[in-house]
Design an enzyme around this catalytic site. Structure first.
Site, PDB file in Angstrom:
ATOM      1  N   LYS A 136       0.838  -1.210   0.000  1.00 29.95           N
ATOM      2  CA  LYS A 136       0.000   0.000   0.000  1.00 29.95           C
ATOM      3  C   LYS A 136       0.868   1.254   0.000  1.00 29.95           C
ATOM      4  CE  LYS A 136      -2.021  -0.934   3.947  1.00 29.95           C
ATOM      5  NZ  LYS A 136      -1.387  -2.213   4.322  1.00 29.95           N
TER       6      LYS A 136
ATOM      7  N   ARG B 196      -9.019   0.979   9.311  1.00 29.13           N
ATOM      8  CA  ARG B 196      -8.536  -0.375   9.600  1.00 29.13           C
ATOM      9  C   ARG B 196      -9.538  -1.168  10.415  1.00 29.13           C
ATOM     10  NH1 ARG B 196      -2.646   0.732   9.282  1.00 29.13           N
ATOM     11  NH2 ARG B 196      -1.444  -1.163   9.525  1.00 29.13           N
TER      12      ARG B 196
ATOM     13  N   ARG C 146      12.000  -5.603   4.879  1.00 24.95           N
ATOM     14  CA  ARG C 146      11.741  -4.158   4.798  1.00 24.95           C
ATOM     15  C   ARG C 146      12.712  -3.365   5.666  1.00 24.95           C
ATOM     16  NH1 ARG C 146       5.677  -2.001   5.349  1.00 24.95           N
ATOM     17  NH2 ARG C 146       5.795  -2.579   7.534  1.00 24.95           N
TER      18      ARG C 146
ATOM     19  N   ARG D 259      11.874  -1.703  11.164  1.00 18.60           N
ATOM     20  CA  ARG D 259      10.837  -1.210  12.061  1.00 18.60           C
ATOM     21  C   ARG D 259      10.655  -2.173  13.224  1.00 18.60           C
ATOM     22  NH1 ARG D 259       5.630   0.438   8.577  1.00 18.60           N
ATOM     23  NH2 ARG D 259       4.637  -0.718  10.255  1.00 18.60           N
TER      24      ARG D 259
ATOM     25  N   ARG E 288       0.388  -8.964  13.437  1.00 23.58           N
ATOM     26  CA  ARG E 288      -0.226  -7.932  12.580  1.00 23.58           C
ATOM     27  C   ARG E 288      -1.068  -8.573  11.481  1.00 23.58           C
ATOM     28  NH1 ARG E 288       4.666  -5.050  10.532  1.00 23.58           N
ATOM     29  NH2 ARG E 288       3.284  -3.600   9.492  1.00 23.58           N
TER      30      ARG E 288
HETATM   31  P1  AMP Z   1       1.500   0.782   9.249  1.00 22.40           P
HETATM   32  O1  AMP Z   1       2.685   1.667   9.038  1.00 22.40           O
HETATM   33  O2  AMP Z   1       0.316   1.176   8.398  1.00 22.40           O
HETATM   34  O3  AMP Z   1       1.813  -0.689   9.146  1.00 22.40           O
HETATM   35  O4  AMP Z   1       1.023   1.028  10.767  1.00 22.40           O
HETATM   36  C1  AMP Z   1       1.867   0.744  11.854  1.00 22.40           C
HETATM   37  C2  AMP Z   1       1.056   0.601  13.127  1.00 22.40           C
HETATM   38  O5  AMP Z   1       0.376   1.829  13.419  1.00 22.40           O
HETATM   39  C3  AMP Z   1      -0.053  -0.443  13.080  1.00 22.40           C
HETATM   40  O6  AMP Z   1       0.423  -1.749  13.332  1.00 22.40           O
HETATM   41  C4  AMP Z   1      -0.977   0.065  14.185  1.00 22.40           C
HETATM   42  O7  AMP Z   1      -0.443  -0.226  15.465  1.00 22.40           O
HETATM   43  C5  AMP Z   1      -0.899   1.578  13.994  1.00 22.40           C
HETATM   44  N1  AMP Z   1      -1.951   2.075  13.063  1.00 22.40           N
HETATM   45  C6  AMP Z   1      -1.772   2.648  11.839  1.00 22.40           C
HETATM   46  N2  AMP Z   1      -2.943   2.964  11.277  1.00 22.40           N
HETATM   47  C7  AMP Z   1      -3.904   2.567  12.158  1.00 22.40           C
HETATM   48  C8  AMP Z   1      -5.333   2.600  12.166  1.00 22.40           C
HETATM   49  N3  AMP Z   1      -6.031   3.089  11.127  1.00 22.40           N
HETATM   50  N4  AMP Z   1      -5.978   2.094  13.244  1.00 22.40           N
HETATM   51  C9  AMP Z   1      -5.317   1.610  14.314  1.00 22.40           C
HETATM   52  N5  AMP Z   1      -3.973   1.534  14.373  1.00 22.40           N
HETATM   53  C10 AMP Z   1      -3.268   2.007  13.309  1.00 22.40           C
END
Ligand code: AMP
Length: 215
Positions: free
Chosen positions: A15, A90, A129, A162, A173
């Site tokens: 994404k 999400r 990554r 990360r 996740r």
């Molecule tokens: P990402 O970079 O999109 O993988 O997001 C990293 C982390 O941020 C996720 O594993 C969640 O802990 C948190 N996060 C990001 N977006 C959301 C969302 N829309 N709702 C809840 N937690 C989020």
């Protein structure tokens, strides 16, 4: 009117890579809620500190934190802007809240691009990554390596893995995606807004398909 294009897909589906590649081509604003939360955490804001434990374990940050962030962002966005939402909504509650936030702020969800890839590919991508802690640029050790190993092409900082890309957290996740986020796909399918993109293809092919979906 502000136009929202939602990027759906499991962690590792691509994404962020697709949104990052296509946004400059159509002058869209790439909004990654994960990146916003990591930035808030680095700056130790109240939202960042609240999000910390959830993010580190690979769980979801509470809906209220996200909805507040997105509401503020929509309010400050100028009319005519196209927004790429990468990582939001999400949960079903977030998707429902977004309907109201959009209506209140002169925005509309144009469509939802679903980037799908088999689990073996997701695991391989997440495990390899690397990210730049300074400017946020993303890399992959084999699929998208930096020019100099371990160093960011854009700003020269040392790349890191990360915290939530460790094997146990990755698995968690992916489970959270299946239980909490997969229903969001159904929500937008029922609304006739899902555009399916094959995320197992290379980054350039995925970006081409995503660009076509933005019309
Ligand atoms: P990402 O970079 O999109 O993988 O997001 C990293 C982390 O941020 C996720 O594993 C969640 O802990 C948190 N996060 C990001 N977006 C959301 C969302 N829309 N709702 C809840 N937690 C989020």
């Amino acid at each position: 009117m502000k136009k929202i294009i939602i990027f759906l897909g499991a962690p590792g589906a691509g994404k962020g890579t697709a949104a990052g590649a296509v946004a400059p081509k159509i002058n869209a604003r790439h909004v990654s809620t994960g990146a916003m939360l990591r930035d808030a955490l680095a700056r130790k804001t109240p939202a960042g500190l609240e999000a910390k434990s959830y993010m580190e374990s690979g769980g979801l940050v509470p809906d209220e934190v996200l909805c507040k962030m997105i509401g503020e962002l929509l309010a400050e966005t100028s009319d005519g802007t196209t927004l790429f939402f990468d990582g939001f909504p999400r949960t079903l509650a977030q998707a429902e809240a977004l309907e109201k936030l959009a209506a209140d702020n002169g925005a509309v969800v144009h469509n939802a691009v679903l980037i799908d890839a088999p689990e073996a590919i997701l695991l391989e991508r997440l495990g390899g990554r690397r990210v730049c802690p300074k400017c946020g640029a993303g890399y992959h050790v084999t699929n998208m390596p930096p020019k100099t190993a371990g160093i960011c092409d854009q700003c020269g900082a040392e790349l890191v893995t990360r915290a939530d890309d460790q094997p146990d957290t990755i698995r968690h996740r992916l489970e959270v995606y299946q239980s909490a986020t997969a229903p969001v796909v159904g929500f937008y399918r029922t609304a006739g807004k899902v555009v399916d993109v094959d995320g197992s293809k290379d980054a350039a092919t995925v970006a081409e398909q995503v660009l076509a979906a933005c019309k």
